[in-house]
Design a protein around this motif. Structure first.
Motif, PDB file in Angstrom:
ATOM      1  N   UNK A 459      -3.238  64.749  27.237  1.00  0.00           N
ATOM      2  CA  UNK A 459      -3.016  64.525  29.003  1.00  0.00           C
ATOM      3  C   UNK A 459      -1.755  63.691  30.143  1.00  0.00           C
ATOM      4  N   UNK A 460      -1.237  63.035  28.519  1.00  0.00           N
ATOM      5  CA  UNK A 460      -0.005  62.271  29.517  1.00  0.00           C
ATOM      6  C   UNK A 460       0.766  62.738  28.654  1.00  0.00           C
ATOM      7  N   UNK A 462       1.221  66.196  28.912  1.00  0.00           N
ATOM      8  CA  UNK A 462       0.673  67.710  29.969  1.00  0.00           C
ATOM      9  C   UNK A 462       1.263  67.001  31.253  1.00  0.00           C
ATOM     10  N   UNK A 463       0.892  65.426  31.789  1.00  0.00           N
ATOM     11  CA  UNK A 463       1.505  64.975  33.548  1.00  0.00           C
ATOM     12  C   UNK A 463       2.758  64.894  33.501  1.00  0.00           C
ATOM     13  N   UNK A 464       3.664  64.470  32.274  1.00  0.00           N
ATOM     14  CA  UNK A 464       4.857  64.079  32.184  1.00  0.00           C
ATOM     15  C   UNK A 464       5.364  65.413  31.938  1.00  0.00           C
ATOM     16  N   UNK A 465       4.746  67.095  31.577  1.00  0.00           N
ATOM     17  CA  UNK A 465       5.715  68.259  31.213  1.00  0.00           C
ATOM     18  C   UNK A 465       6.671  68.314  32.674  1.00  0.00           C
ATOM     19  N   UNK A 466       7.222  67.746  33.041  1.00  0.00           N
ATOM     20  CA  UNK A 466       8.073  68.482  34.022  1.00  0.00           C
ATOM     21  C   UNK A 466       9.361  68.734  33.263  1.00  0.00           C
ATOM     22  N   UNK A 467      10.354  70.006  33.925  1.00  0.00           N
ATOM     23  CA  UNK A 467      11.295  70.509  33.173  1.00  0.00           C
ATOM     24  C   UNK A 467      10.668  71.478  31.960  1.00  0.00           C
ATOM     25  N   UNK A 468       9.705  71.392  31.115  1.00  0.00           N
ATOM     26  CA  UNK A 468       9.462  71.530  29.789  1.00  0.00           C
ATOM     27  C   UNK A 468       9.528  70.350  28.695  1.00  0.00           C
ATOM     28  N   UNK A 469       9.851  69.276  29.081  1.00  0.00           N
ATOM     29  CA  UNK A 469      10.561  68.248  28.590  1.00  0.00           C
ATOM     30  C   UNK A 469      10.248  66.590  28.154  1.00  0.00           C
ATOM     31  N   UNK A 470       8.344  67.350  27.465  1.00  0.00           N
ATOM     32  CA  UNK A 470       7.527  66.219  26.668  1.00  0.00           C
ATOM     33  C   UNK A 470       6.873  66.793  25.592  1.00  0.00           C
ATOM     34  N   UNK A 471       7.031  67.311  24.733  1.00  0.00           N
ATOM     35  CA  UNK A 471       6.274  67.443  23.537  1.00  0.00           C
ATOM     36  C   UNK A 471       5.469  66.552  22.257  1.00  0.00           C
ATOM     37  N   UNK A 472       4.424  66.964  21.940  1.00  0.00           N
ATOM     38  CA  UNK A 472       3.636  65.613  21.377  1.00  0.00           C
ATOM     39  C   UNK A 472       4.178  66.071  19.674  1.00  0.00           C
ATOM     40  N   UNK A 473       3.644  65.276  18.966  1.00  0.00           N
ATOM     41  CA  UNK A 473       4.600  64.995  17.304  1.00  0.00           C
ATOM     42  C   UNK A 473       3.581  64.191  16.832  1.00  0.00           C
ATOM     43  N   UNK A 474       3.260  64.696  15.602  1.00  0.00           N
ATOM     44  CA  UNK A 474       2.250  63.718  14.489  1.00  0.00           C
ATOM     45  C   UNK A 474       3.253  63.710  13.253  1.00  0.00           C
ATOM     46  N   UNK A 475       2.776  62.297  12.706  1.00  0.00           N
ATOM     47  CA  UNK A 475       2.849  62.252  11.146  1.00  0.00           C
ATOM     48  C   UNK A 475       1.836  64.038  10.247  1.00  0.00           C
ATOM     49  N   UNK A 476       2.703  64.225   9.114  1.00  0.00           N
ATOM     50  CA  UNK A 476       2.236  64.968   8.397  1.00  0.00           C
ATOM     51  C   UNK A 476       1.010  64.964   7.700  1.00  0.00           C
ATOM     52  N   UNK A 477       0.107  65.020   8.292  1.00  0.00           N
ATOM     53  CA  UNK A 477      -1.099  64.395   7.635  1.00  0.00           C
ATOM     54  C   UNK A 477      -2.145  65.211   7.675  1.00  0.00           C
ATOM     55  N   UNK A 478      -1.983  67.228   8.151  1.00  0.00           N
ATOM     56  CA  UNK A 478      -2.435  67.805   8.237  1.00  0.00           C
ATOM     57  C   UNK A 478      -2.095  69.069   7.549  1.00  0.00           C
TER      58      UNK A 478
END
Length: 622
Positions: A459-460, A462-478
């Motif tokens: 949610x944070x 999404x809230x900060x996705x101004x100009x399409x410049x926020x992303x989710x990333x994760x460690x390769x555990x899935x």
């Protein structure tokens, strides 16, 4: 952030009472959690006496604002002295003064904007004081939206109060006119001239001006991917700052040599120090000004794909793009010295063998050095994230010596990501035990938060996705679900206790970092390394936990579809200690890289509750 902020009247009193340096130092401790070295402390004591003489006049109103040590947004650079107020017609103005202790200088005729002076006890090349003052003001204007919105006029200059002007003075040589015209130089004996310069722009007080400079909204800053077209067209998108400018000019001078001798340059730099910006600037300059046969090289497909997409938007032909950007496995059969210059970004990701099955070539470092007269490697030894990564400083040195090349080493130290917070990067290295420090107090002038629920992280973002410049990333555990690689509704990553599910970045695109709907997917190390965002949400998986007072990594928790640790199980059976050491380094480097992708903020969720509590504790004790 401003360390010292007072009225001109109070500044005069603090200098007169010999307490100015102590006040600055106390504010430095309180606001930045760091103690000042003796040299900087002495420089305050010395320089402020000279500024006292400049400011001690009725022509500068008592209530105008004075700021000392203003940290420029999104960087770790600090402006020495600002006088802020109003001009004759009510316009908001600020005079930005770069103070220098220099006593002498020499011209540097073959490198634009550089001079030589005594620094750290030896004669070194550095930026001309006027270039420095002008570039700092340009950074403020670029990052601070309120400075532009309210049309605040920033007037840079530099004051070398110990420097005695000589006939045909090198600092005033016409080769520096472009910069001295934009940021005048004042020397010893010029207190009255500097005073007149200040009073030209500051007629009366206006407390809004300094407030807007310090607390103005920081706009989403330029990203390299967004400015690629203009850079390659020769337009100046990023003002190179301090050591960036010095290294740029020094490498450019090597590229200009036409003696057919081989040279190897190694440029060290951590996350956000501008390695890629420097590489692309050098590519553009050597192609344009020198008409060189140059190329940008990187092992990582993600940045190449993003740059290619942006250039196609700028009407570059695909063949032109392909001739500018290459993967590191493209030089197996390249004749010796075929290229004038190769700029190898993310060189730590170079492999031994090339090809899909790692069955081609001999060694990518060797092949690159062989292929070019000038090979420039941009390296961070703590960003090797797979077992195949061999591009270490040691490996580059080995093959540079093999070819008997001249070797040059430089270091990029200034931080332009993570809000310029060196403290955050040091905190990450210490917390992850990548490079533990004796210091346990860090200046985290950066928006970093740890959440107990991955949905809150998302949610944070999404809230900060101004100009399409926020992303989710994760460690390769899935694992990647094979049938869902093109469908974001298929959730590869699931954390059932929080009813959280998301898809890995789609396999149908190589430009996840800039795709319109990518905020609904989660990127991995391979799709975000070498790129940056405004904000990043990081999910730390089961491959890293906290127990018995230490960070513990567990390669068995990595996804079976992850190729980063391919071969580690076999190595573990034969040499368990070596395998654990290598896996530990790669897992920690992976999270170090993920946690430093955000320019403005990082939101973290850990599947291991003990790790989450530990990170929160370390943030509370920062």
């Amino acid at each position: 952030m401003i360390i010292y902020k007072e009225s001109k009247k109070q500044f005069i009193a603090d200098v007169f009472n010999d307490c100015i340096e102590e006040k600055i130092n106390n504010q430095m401790i309180e606001k930045m959690h760091r103690h000042t070295g003796k040299a900087e402390y002495r420089s305050w004591a010395n320089s402020m006496q000279y500024m006292y003489k400049v400011m001690d006049t009725d022509s500068i109103p008592d209530d105008v604002d004075v700021a000392i040590e203003y940290r420029i947004p999104n960087s770790n650079k600090r402006v020495d002295f600002i006088v802020a107020g109003e001009g004759e017609n009510g316009e908001e103005n600020a005079v930005v003064i770069e103070l220098k202790q220099w006593q002498s200088a020499q011209r540097v005729t073959d490198k634009n904007g550089l001079v030589r002076t005594i620094l750290g006890g030896s004669l070194r090349e550095t930026t001309h004081p006027s270039y420095q003052a002008w570039s700092y003001v340009s950074m403020i204007q670029d990052y601070n939206e309120d400075v532009r919105k309210y049309h605040i006029d920033l007037e840079p200059c530099t004051y070398l109060h110990n420097y005695i002007r000589t006939e045909n003075d090198p600092l005033l040589d016409r080769i520096y006119y472009y910069y001295t015209r934009r940021a005048p130089v004042f020397m010893r004996g010029d207190a009255l001239k500097l005073r007149e310069y200040i009073t030209k722009y500051i007629k009366k007080a206006n407390n809004k001006t300094l407030y807007e400079i310090e607390f103005g909204r920081i706009k989403p800053s330029k990203s390299l991917q967004d400015t690629m077209v203009n850079l390659l067209a020769g337009k100046e998108e990023f003002k190179l700052i301090d050591e960036q400018k010095v290294i740029f000019e020094q490498v450019l001078s090597l590229a200009k040599l036409n003696d057919n001798k081989k040279r190897t340059v190694i440029i060290h730099g951590g996350p956000g120090t501008g390695k890629s910006v420097l590489a692309i600037n050098l590519l553009a300059k050597t192609m344009g000004e020198l008409a060189s046969n140059s190329m940008y090289v990187t092992k990582n497909m993600a940045p190449r794909s993003v740059y290619s997409e942006k250039l196609q938007d700028g009407n570059y032909r695909k063949t032109t793009i392909d001739n500018l950007f290459k993967g590191s496995g493209s030089f197996i059969d390249t004749p010796s010295n075929f290229f004038d210059s190769l700029f190898i970004d993310e060189a730590h990701r170079l492999n031994g063998k090339s090809g899909l099955y790692s069955n081609k070539g001999e060694n990518q470092v060797k092949e690159l050095i062989n292929a070019a007269k000038l090979s420039v490697f941009f390296v961070d030894d703590h960003q090797q994230v797979t077992l195949k990564d061999i591009g270490s400083t040691e490996e580059i040195m080995k093959w540079a010596n093999f070819y008997h090349t001249s070797i040059y080493e430089y270091t990029l130290a200034s931080q332009f990501r993570c809000n310029g917070s060196d403290g955050y990067l040091n905190w990450i290295d210490d917390v992850l035990e990548v490079q533990p420090t004796a210091n346990d107090v860090f200046d985290l002038d950066y928006d970093v938060r740890v959440y107990d629920d991955p949905n809150e992280v998302y949610q944070e973002v999404l809230k900060h996705n101004d100009n399409n410049k926020a992303r989710m990333v994760a460690g390769y555990c899935w694992n990647w679900i094979k049938d869902g690689k093109g469908d974001s509704s298929v959730h590869d990553i699931e954390i059932p206790e929080f009813d959280f599910g998301m898809s890995w970045n789609l396999g149908s695109t190589s430009t996840w970092a800039i795709d319109k709907d990518s905020v609904s997917e989660i990127g991995c190390i391979h799709t975000c390394q070498g790129l940056e965002f405004d904000y990043v949400g990081v999910i730390i998986g089961d491959d890293m936990r906290y127990e018995d007072g230490h960070i513990v990594t567990d390669f068995t928790k990595r996804a079976t579809t992850d190729q980063s640790l391919r071969g580690i199980k076999k190595l573990y059976k034969e040499h368990p200690e070596e395998a654990l050491k290598k896996a530990d380094r790669i897992i920690k480097n992976t999270y170090r890289t993920l946690l430093t992708r955000g320019q403005k903020g990082c939101f973290i969720f850990c599947t291991d509750k003990a790790l989450s509590q530990y990170l929160k504790m370390r943030l509370d004790n920062k």
